[in-house]
Each structure stands twice: as structure tokens, then as C-alpha cells.
Write a protein that holds these residues in place. Structure first.
Motif, mmCIF file in Angstrom:
data_model
loop_
_atom_site.group_PDB
_atom_site.id
_atom_site.type_symbol
_atom_site.label_atom_id
_atom_site.label_comp_id
_atom_site.label_asym_id
_atom_site.label_seq_id
_atom_site.Cartn_x
_atom_site.Cartn_y
_atom_site.Cartn_z
ATOM 1 N N THR A 267 5.319 -0.681 8.910
ATOM 2 C CA THR A 267 3.957 -1.164 8.686
ATOM 3 C C THR A 267 3.902 -2.659 8.373
ATOM 4 N N GLY A 268 5.047 -3.276 8.097
ATOM 5 C CA GLY A 268 5.045 -4.686 7.753
ATOM 6 C C GLY A 268 4.711 -4.981 6.310
ATOM 7 N N LEU A 269 4.640 -3.970 5.470
ATOM 8 C CA LEU A 269 4.373 -4.141 4.042
ATOM 9 C C LEU A 269 5.661 -3.957 3.250
ATOM 10 N N PRO A 270 5.774 -4.599 2.055
ATOM 11 C CA PRO A 270 4.822 -5.512 1.410
ATOM 12 C C PRO A 270 4.680 -6.819 2.201
ATOM 13 N N ARG A 271 3.568 -7.546 1.910
ATOM 14 C CA ARG A 271 3.281 -8.787 2.610
ATOM 15 C C ARG A 271 2.855 -9.858 1.608
ATOM 16 N N THR A 272 3.342 -11.071 1.809
ATOM 17 C CA THR A 272 2.979 -12.198 0.949
ATOM 18 C C THR A 272 1.753 -12.901 1.516
ATOM 19 N N LEU A 273 0.750 -13.139 0.658
ATOM 20 C CA LEU A 273 -0.483 -13.792 1.062
ATOM 21 C C LEU A 273 -0.593 -15.143 0.372
ATOM 22 N N THR A 274 -0.913 -16.165 1.125
ATOM 23 C CA THR A 274 -1.224 -17.471 0.566
ATOM 24 C C THR A 274 -2.742 -17.624 0.571
ATOM 25 N N LEU A 275 -3.345 -17.528 -0.605
ATOM 26 C CA LEU A 275 -4.800 -17.497 -0.711
ATOM 27 C C LEU A 275 -5.376 -18.894 -0.594
ATOM 28 N N THR A 276 -6.522 -18.970 0.046
ATOM 29 C CA THR A 276 -7.226 -20.239 0.242
ATOM 30 C C THR A 276 -8.275 -20.408 -0.843
ATOM 31 N N PRO A 277 -8.293 -21.546 -1.532
ATOM 32 C CA PRO A 277 -9.300 -21.735 -2.585
ATOM 33 C C PRO A 277 -10.717 -21.682 -2.026
ATOM 34 N N GLY A 278 -11.596 -21.037 -2.772
ATOM 35 C CA GLY A 278 -12.993 -20.916 -2.372
ATOM 36 C C GLY A 278 -13.311 -19.658 -1.598
ATOM 37 N N TYR B 20 -2.796 -3.511 8.623
ATOM 38 C CA TYR B 20 -1.451 -3.086 9.005
ATOM 39 C C TYR B 20 -1.570 -1.812 9.837
ATOM 40 N N PRO B 21 -0.585 -1.555 10.705
ATOM 41 C CA PRO B 21 -0.629 -0.338 11.530
ATOM 42 C C PRO B 21 0.048 0.825 10.814
ATOM 43 N N TYR B 22 -0.536 1.997 10.977
ATOM 44 C CA TYR B 22 0.102 3.219 10.476
ATOM 45 C C TYR B 22 0.099 4.247 11.604
ATOM 46 N N ARG B 23 1.271 4.796 11.886
ATOM 47 C CA ARG B 23 1.435 5.764 12.974
ATOM 48 C C ARG B 23 1.982 7.065 12.404
ATOM 49 N N PRO B 24 1.142 8.081 12.219
ATOM 50 C CA PRO B 24 1.645 9.354 11.665
ATOM 51 C C PRO B 24 2.559 10.063 12.650
ATOM 52 N N SER B 25 3.597 10.672 12.128
ATOM 53 C CA SER B 25 4.572 11.350 12.986
ATOM 54 C C SER B 25 4.494 12.869 12.877
ATOM 55 N N ARG B 26 3.568 13.371 12.067
ATOM 56 C CA ARG B 26 3.512 14.808 11.832
ATOM 57 C C ARG B 26 2.062 15.208 11.576
ATOM 58 N N ARG B 27 1.673 16.347 12.157
ATOM 59 C CA ARG B 27 0.329 16.853 11.920
ATOM 60 C C ARG B 27 0.189 17.362 10.484
ATOM 61 N N GLY B 28 -1.059 17.502 10.054
ATOM 62 C CA GLY B 28 -1.323 18.019 8.724
ATOM 63 C C GLY B 28 -1.959 16.959 7.840
ATOM 64 N N ASP C 268 0.852 -1.186 0.000
ATOM 65 C CA ASP C 268 0.000 0.000 0.000
ATOM 66 C C ASP C 268 0.888 1.236 0.000
ATOM 67 N N HIS C 269 0.540 2.197 -0.822
ATOM 68 C CA HIS C 269 1.314 3.439 -0.882
ATOM 69 C C HIS C 269 0.828 4.377 0.222
ATOM 70 N N HIS C 270 1.150 4.004 1.451
ATOM 71 C CA HIS C 270 0.802 4.837 2.603
ATOM 72 C C HIS C 270 1.830 5.958 2.736
ATOM 73 N N PRO C 271 1.563 6.986 3.565
ATOM 74 C CA PRO C 271 2.552 8.056 3.764
ATOM 75 C C PRO C 271 3.884 7.500 4.246
ATOM 76 N N ALA C 272 4.958 8.140 3.809
ATOM 77 C CA ALA C 272 6.307 7.593 4.029
ATOM 78 C C ALA C 272 6.858 7.867 5.421
ATOM 79 N N ASP C 273 6.099 8.515 6.312
ATOM 80 C CA ASP C 273 6.647 8.832 7.637
ATOM 81 C C ASP C 273 6.593 7.647 8.593
ATOM 82 N N PHE D 1 -2.778 8.834 1.076
ATOM 83 C CA PHE D 1 -2.609 7.422 0.761
ATOM 84 C C PHE D 1 -2.791 7.266 -0.744
ATOM 85 N N GLY D 2 -1.837 6.582 -1.377
ATOM 86 C CA GLY D 2 -1.870 6.422 -2.815
ATOM 87 C C GLY D 2 -2.521 5.123 -3.244
ATOM 88 N N PRO D 3 -2.098 4.545 -4.374
ATOM 89 C CA PRO D 3 -2.728 3.319 -4.868
ATOM 90 C C PRO D 3 -2.346 2.095 -4.046
#
Length: 400
Positions: free
Chosen positions: A65-76, A84-92, A56-61, A96-98
Motif C-alpha cells: 500500500t505504500g504506507l507508512p508515508r512521510t508528509l511535508t505539510l505546506t503552511p496555510g 493509497y491502493p488496497y487490493r483484498p485477496s480474500r472474500r468475506g 493506516d491499520h488496513h487489513p493485513a492481506d 480497517f482499524g485506527p
């Protein structure tokens, strides 16, 4: 070799034709600086049994966040949620991008990178939880010290109601006409006068950019200003704010009611100190020319000994019409230095230099008091609570 090349090209062609999965992001409408928030990505998988990589293109501060993350998808399973956690370090405002996915080709020979448009702009406000705790501490201190000493009628009090006499009520507050009508003792009950105005003049100069305990001095000053405003609104008073010595000075007209704190939060959440010297006299002239009604005016800054003449000029000008308070932030490092043991020459030199500066600040505080200002000097960690208590004391004493 030709067959492998054919399979590889066919695999790549099928990957390119594969539709981009749908994805969406959920997060709070507003965030608080320094507070972890949970962001949820929901992906439509189509029930396939594959390994995807999600980012996820979250803010760079925040890089934890633990990303990127590999997912093993379950059939069906048609949908999967990734948090994921996001902790902003600056007001304003933050953006969040794509959402980004890496998908395998049918034969697992290739990976395709897909971007899903999910841009969103979210405001990051000051963390109000320590302000709430400080407000609770102010309320507890009022209870701990018991009922206030009532000033004389007319000094910051207004009539509230008639009530039955209670032990401890002053005989001077007995309403003899009401007592005669009801044939029992009735006293006049007064409350602190309401609908008064508290103004916070917040310094936005370069001195307030100093980092202190994970925040800037400006953030600590803003928290103290918000607590003071919230205390005033809860007491039935009005609160306004002015930012000075910043790139773009701001003026927020006084608001009323507890919901008015949102106006102050929205007006100051994206402000940061500028690379300018603090000009107290200019701020006082601007305020003096714009607000004629008597108010409590609180200057929040990190006072320096060299501010003497400029700050005294501002206090004297404001004092012609208003009750003035100066909230001075003391650095915790300086407070700790006074309790440091001297073992080396460098320790002695630092302690001597700090003692001289401390004495100069005390002298300036004395001059400000003689000029009519009320002083609140505290470290950033205690400034908000001390400022709220000072306001309550002035309110109880009928000084507003």
C-alpha cells in the motif's frame, strides 16, 4: 547540560498537550476480491509547516500500500488528502482499524504517536467483472449462432404476442382468426417459458480449496454459479443456491428479477471451503427432501474418479424429479500436461499417470450421462462461460 534537559522536558510536555488532529477515511461501501481500490485519508493539519508520518491499520492481506508515508505539510493549508491502493485477496468481511500519525514536537526533539479511532468493517465480494464479461460472451454466442430452432408448442414455450407475419415465420404459427379480422397475415409469437427455477448446488468441501490461478477452485466455482444465476434471472427464471459439505451449509431460497443477484452475493460472499470430504449423496437427499418442484439442478464441483458411486447415487435421486447438470472443473495444469513434449522418464511417468486419471474421469462422465445428467467439463477460466451456454441451450431446446 541542565538547560538542554529543561528544553527537552519542556518540548516533551508541549507535545503531550498538543491536541490530536482530526482524520477520516473514505473507501467504497463494498470491495471486490483481487481488485485494487483507492482509500483516501483526509487529515486536518491546522495549516502548520511540519513533517508528519501517516499510517493506516488496513487489513493485513495487502502489504503493497505504500504506507507508512512521510508528509511535508505546506503552511496555510488546513487539510491534506492521502490516497493509497488496497487490493483484498480474500472474500468475506475485512476490518480497517485506527489511523495512526507521528507528530513532531515544537523543537523537533521528540515524535508523538497518535491513534485516531476510525474502525470500519467492509464486505469483500467476488469480482463480478469477469462474470459480466462471460455473460457478454454468452450473449454474443447466441447472436453468432442465429435464431434458435423453435421446439414444438408446449415444449418450454409460452405465448407472447400476435404480430404481423415476417419472412421466415412458420406457416403453422399463422393465427387465421386474427388474420381474417385484420385482413393481413398475423402470426403467433412465442417466447421461452419463464418463471422456472434453477438451483446451484455448490461444493464446499476440501477439494475446492485448491489454489488455481490466484483464486481457489471454490472461488472459480462461485463465479460460475453467479453467472448461471444471473443468466437465469435475466431470462425471467428464478435462481436459488445450496452450499454442501461446508462447515455451515447454506440454503438460499430462489430469487426473481435481476436485482436478486445481490441476495446470492450477500449469501455467499463470506463462504470458504471446509476441511471436509465432499458428500454428494447427502446433499442430494437434503435437497430432494426440501424442494419438491421440478427444477434445473446444477452440481458445481471438481469431480474425482473415486466419486463415482456417490455422485451417481446423487444424480439418480435428483433425476427422479429434476433435470440434473454436473459442472466439473478440470485443472489447467492437467490440460497443459497433455501437450507437453516427453523428453525424460519423469515426463513419461507423469503423462502416463495423468492419461490414466483422464480416462477414469471420462468413464465417470459417460456413466453420469447414462444416468441422465448433462455434463459441462471445463477449466476454471472457461467454466463460467461454458455453464452459461449450457443453460441457454437447455432453455432454447425447451428442456427446463
Amino acid at each position: 547540560g541542565a538547560l538542554l534537559a529543561f528544553w527537552a522536558l519542556d518540548d516533551l510536555r508541549r507535545l503531550r498537550r498538543r491536541p490530536t488532529p482530526r482524520a477520516e477515511r473514505r473507501l467504497p461501501a463494498a470491495l471486490a476480491v483481487g481488485v485494487p481500490h483507492t482509500v483516501t485519508l483526509t487529515l486536518d493539519t491546522g495549516g502548520v509547516a511540519e513533517r508528519w508520518v501517516v499510517a493506516d491499520h488496513h487489513p493485513a492481506d495487502d502489504i503493497d500500500t505504500g504506507l507508512p508515508r512521510t508528509l511535508t505539510l505546506t503552511p496555510g493549508h488546513e487539510r491534506v488528502a492521502v490516497t493509497y491502493p488496497y487490493r483484498p485477496s480474500r472474500r468475506g468481511p475485512v476490518t480497517f482499524g485506527p489511523i495512526e500519525l507521528w507528530l513532531p514536537s515544537p523543537r523537533r526533539l521528540w515524535e508523538g504517536r497518535r491513534r485516531i479511532d476510525a474502525e470500519r468493517r467492509v464486505p469483500v465480494y467476488p469480482d463480478f467483472s469477469p462474470i459480466s464479461r462471460a455473460a457478454l460472451a454468452v450473449d454474443k454466442s447466441r447472436t453468432r449462432f442465429g435464431a434458435r430452432v423453435q421446439p414444438r408448442q408446449g415444449e418450454g414455450l409460452e405465448f407472447h404476442e400476435l404480430r404481423d407475419y415476417q419472412p421466415g415465420d412458420s406457416p403453422r404459427r399463422i393465427d387465421w382468426k386474427a388474420t381474417a379480422r385484420r385482413r393481413r397475415l398475423i402470426t403467433r409469437h412465442f417466447q421461452d417459458e419463464q418463471n422456472q427455477t434453477v438451483w446451484i448446488l455448490l461444493d464446499g468441501g476440501r477439494r475446492m480449496a485448491l489454489p488455481v490461478g490466484g483464486l481457489t477452485a471454490f472461488d472459480h466455482g462461485l463465479n460460475a454459479a453467479l453467472l448461471l444465476a444471473w443468466s437465469a434471472l435475466r431470462q425471467g427464471d428464478r435462481a436459488g443456491a445450496m452450499l454442501f459439505s461446508a462447515e455451515q451449509p447454506r440454503w438460499l431460497d430462489p430469487v426473481h428479477g435481476q436485482h436478486g443477484i445481490q441476495n446470492l452475493l450477500q449469501g455467499f460472499y463470506d463462504v470458504h471451503p471446509a476441511d471436509r470430504a465432499s458428500d454428494f449423496s447427502q446433499a442430494a437427499r437434503h435437497f430432494h427432501g426440501r424442494w419438491p418442484r421440478r427444477s434445473l439442478v446444477v452440481i458445481v464441483s471438481r469431480v474425482q474418479p473415486e466419486d463415482g458411486d456417490d455422485l451417481l447415487t446423487a444424480v439418480r435421486l435428483l433425476g427422479q424429479r429434476h433435470l440434473v447438470m454436473v459442472a466439473d472443473m478440470a485443472l489447467p495444469e492437467q490440460e497443459a500436461l497433455r501437450r507437453t513434449d516427453v523428453t525424460e522418464l519423469d515426463d513419461a511417468l507423469r503423462l502416463a499417470a495423468d492419461a490414466r486419471e483422464h480416462q477414469e474421469r471420462r468413464d465417470l462422465h459417460t456413466r453420469l450421462r447414462h444416468a441422465g445428467a448433462h455434463l459441462v467439463a471445463a477449466t476454471p477460466a472457461t467454466l463460467a462461460e461454458r455453464l452459461g451456454q449450457a443453460y441457454q441451450q437447455l432453455k432454447r431446446a425447451g428442456r427446463l
